[in-house]
Design an enzyme around this catalytic site. Structure first.
Site, short mmCIF file in Angstrom:
data_model
loop_
_atom_site.label_atom_id
_atom_site.label_comp_id
_atom_site.label_asym_id
_atom_site.label_seq_id
_atom_site.Cartn_x
_atom_site.Cartn_y
_atom_site.Cartn_z
N ARG A 1 -13.91 0.54 -4.15
CA ARG A 1 -14.31 0.75 -2.76
C ARG A 1 -15.66 1.44 -2.74
O ARG A 1 -15.95 2.28 -3.59
CB ARG A 1 -13.24 1.59 -2.05
CG ARG A 1 -12.04 0.77 -1.58
CD ARG A 1 -12.26 0.24 -0.16
NE ARG A 1 -12.47 1.36 0.72
CZ ARG A 1 -11.47 2.12 1.22
NH1 ARG A 1 -10.21 1.82 0.96
NH2 ARG A 1 -11.74 3.13 2.00
N ASP B 1 -12.77 4.75 4.75
CA ASP B 1 -11.93 3.68 5.29
C ASP B 1 -12.55 2.94 6.47
O ASP B 1 -13.15 3.55 7.35
CB ASP B 1 -10.60 4.27 5.77
CG ASP B 1 -9.71 4.66 4.61
OD1 ASP B 1 -10.19 4.66 3.46
OD2 ASP B 1 -8.53 4.96 4.86
N ASP C 1 0.86 -1.20 0.00
CA ASP C 1 0.00 0.00 0.00
C ASP C 1 0.89 1.25 0.00
O ASP C 1 2.02 1.23 -0.51
CB ASP C 1 -0.97 -0.06 1.20
CG ASP C 1 -2.26 0.69 0.96
OD1 ASP C 1 -2.24 1.93 1.05
OD2 ASP C 1 -3.31 0.06 0.67
N ASP C 2 0.40 2.32 0.58
CA ASP C 2 1.06 3.63 0.49
C ASP C 2 2.45 3.61 1.13
O ASP C 2 2.76 2.75 1.96
CB ASP C 2 0.16 4.65 1.22
CG ASP C 2 0.38 6.07 0.72
OD1 ASP C 2 1.32 6.30 -0.04
OD2 ASP C 2 -0.43 6.95 1.10
N LYS D 1 -3.89 -0.75 -6.65
CA LYS D 1 -4.93 -0.08 -5.85
C LYS D 1 -4.77 1.41 -6.11
O LYS D 1 -3.68 1.97 -5.91
CB LYS D 1 -4.75 -0.40 -4.37
CG LYS D 1 -5.63 0.42 -3.45
CD LYS D 1 -5.47 -0.03 -2.00
CE LYS D 1 -6.16 0.93 -1.04
NZ LYS D 1 -5.96 0.53 0.36
N GLN E 1 -26.49 -5.68 -6.40
CA GLN E 1 -27.00 -5.81 -7.78
C GLN E 1 -26.02 -5.28 -8.82
O GLN E 1 -26.16 -5.60 -10.01
CB GLN E 1 -28.33 -5.06 -7.89
CG GLN E 1 -28.19 -3.58 -7.57
CD GLN E 1 -29.52 -2.86 -7.48
OE1 GLN E 1 -30.26 -2.82 -8.46
NE2 GLN E 1 -29.84 -2.34 -6.32
N ASP F 1 -6.06 5.18 -5.44
CA ASP F 1 -6.76 5.97 -4.42
C ASP F 1 -7.27 7.30 -4.98
O ASP F 1 -7.16 7.58 -6.19
CB ASP F 1 -5.78 6.18 -3.24
CG ASP F 1 -6.47 6.18 -1.90
OD1 ASP F 1 -7.65 6.55 -1.84
OD2 ASP F 1 -5.82 5.85 -0.90
C1 GLA Z 1 -6.66 5.90 1.85
C2 GLA Z 1 -7.19 4.51 1.49
C3 GLA Z 1 -6.61 3.50 2.47
C4 GLA Z 1 -5.11 3.52 2.41
C5 GLA Z 1 -4.59 4.93 2.68
C6 GLA Z 1 -3.10 5.06 2.41
O1 GLA Z 1 -7.12 6.35 3.07
O2 GLA Z 1 -8.59 4.51 1.50
O3 GLA Z 1 -7.11 2.21 2.19
O4 GLA Z 1 -4.69 3.08 1.15
O5 GLA Z 1 -5.23 5.90 1.85
O6 GLA Z 1 -2.62 6.36 2.64
#
Ligand code: GLA
Length: 433
Positions: free
Chosen positions: A203, A207, A68-69, A145, A248, A147
């Site tokens: 998403r 979060d 991730d980040d 992913k 759906q 964002d």
């Molecule tokens: C957002 C995303 C999280 C994560 C953070 C990373 O908040 O929704 O899932 O990836 O950024 O900074």
């Protein structure tokens, strides 16, 4: 000609998913963020990938290792504009990590934002889609992913969000490497309407937060269909409420993402984590572990290795369960019935108690089989409790044949999940439909 075109059109599925052949069932794996935030490096990621293998989690389907980040250097390459990794954290580069993960037979993902910066303040991909996608492909990346932070206001209507996210979708496709595209715009502008043919998942909310039901003002929306501020710190029951009408819109290759799992991170009880895991599985959310897989309690392992629940999530039909009803309980919580269909005339249903005391309810099988019709629901069904083991130690205990109703007792914050298969009576009934 017109007729053959019509015939062709009617043979196509109603909704076309992103045509990269990926995520035909919801993606499964592990991601760094929920547990480790920005504290990541090569050792953590490769060590976690090895732990996925040694704990047999990969055999269950958890195959994507997702960075991730905060993998980034301070800035892009000043000459080429290409993204660069933090060399202190990743001395062998992201490519070196990807090679080691591939050698374990797993796939690897990375993270960026459709904005000038990521949510952690690193450089984002807005305006750099092509060079970023190409670089990821050259590193051997299998999953992105993507964002929504620092999007410069390029959101607010579906076409505006679509354009920004489609730029990366196209760039990924143009690399020629199959890269699963996981949109993370927190449900803004309704990706379930505009992203079905550009992304493999999106998403649906702000979060997740490692809590069952605490209201937090930073997750202010009550209805994602009309949400201007998805926020964060969204508890499990809240995200589940958001997801209720959206099933759906999901299907093979394009899923509602209820956010990464918190199972094992310590903020919920065993029963609450069972509810979290079960419901994410039933609505066909990606199942992305967010805990420390190198150090897990037996309870955590029990939950995330329930292969009967995973089989529901990975069912080839790809049909998300829907909420049939939600009824208020005297203790202020509610009781919810969710039901869905699986391949081979199999079904699944769940009874969830968000209240703080035990509750027993006669669940009507006509309600469970609302979508199959009264005649079918009046049949006899064999039920398997997917959180009990049978005599041979396999998840899914046969609790008998039922007609009309089944009495279910659900503890506080607990969920009972049943697979249903028609006994002979119901088979006759379905022929009559
Ligand atoms: C957002 C995303 C999280 C994560 C953070 C990373 O908040 O929704 O899932 O990836 O950024 O900074």
């Amino acid at each position: 000609m017109a007729r053959s075109l019509l015939a062709l059109a009617s043979a196509l599925p109603a909704v076309m998913a992103l045509n990269n052949g990926l995520a035909l069932t919801p993606q499964m794996g592990w991601n760094t963020w929920n547990r480790f935030g920005c504290g990541i490096d090569e050792d953590l990621i490769v060590g976690s990938a090895k732990a996925l293998v040694s704990n047999n989690l990969t055999a269950l389907g958890y195959n994507y290792v997702l960075i991730d980040d905060c993998w980034h250097a301070d800035s892009r390459d000043p000459d080429t504009g290409a993204p660069v990794e933090n060399k202190d954290k990743f001395p062998n580069g992201i490519k070196g990590v990807a090679d080691q993960i591939h050698d374990l037979g797993l796939k690897v993902g990375i993270y960026s934002s459709a904005g000038t910066y990521t949510c952690g303040g690193k450089f984002g991909s807005l305006g750099f889609e092509e060079i970023d996608a190409k670089t990821y492909a050259s590193w051997g990346i299998d999953y992105l992913k993507y964002d929504n932070c620092y999007n410069e206001g390029r959101a607010g209507t579906p076409p505006v969000s679509y354009e920004r996210y489609n730029n990366m979708s196209r760039a990924l496709n143009e690399t020629g490497r199959p890269i699963l595209y996981s949109m993370c715009n927190w449900g803004e502008d309704g990706p379930w309407n505009f992203a079905v043919d550009i992304a493999n998942s999106w998403r649906i909310s702000g979060d997740i937060y490692d809590n069952f039901d605490r209201y937090d003002v930073r997750c202010p929306c009550t209805d994602m269909l009309d949400c201007k501020l998805p926020g964060f710190h969204c508890a499990v029951t809240r995200i589940l409420d958001f997801s209720a009408p959206l099933g759906q819109k999901a299907g093979r290759g394009h899923w509602n993402d209820l956010d990464m799992l918190e199972v094992g991170n310590g903020g919920m009880t065993f029963d609450e984590y069972v509810t979290h895991f079960s419901m994410w599985a039933l609505v066909k959310s990606p199942l992305i572990l967010g805990n420390d897989v190198t150090d897990m309690s037996d309870d955590t392992k029990t939950i995330i290795t329930n292969d009967a629940i995973i089989a529901v999530n990975q069912d080839p039909n790809g049909s998300p369960a829907t909420r049939v009803w939600k009824r208020s309980l005297p203790d202020g919580g509610d009781l919810q019935l969710w039901s869905g269909s699986l391949v081979n005339n199999q079904f699944v249903f769940a009874v969830l108690n968000t209240g703080t005391s035990n509750h027993t309810e006669d669940i009507s099988l006509i309600d469970v089989f609302t979508d199959q019709g009264k005649s079918f629901g009046s049949g006899t069904f064999t039920l398997f409790d997917l959180w009990q083991k049978d005599d041979s130690g396999k998840w899914g205990k046969n609790i008998g044949d039922f007609q009309g109703k089944v009495s279910v007792t659900v503890g506080a914050h607990q969920t009972k999940v049943y697979r249903a298969t028609p006994a002979s009576g119901a088979k006759r009934a379905v022929d009559e439909l």
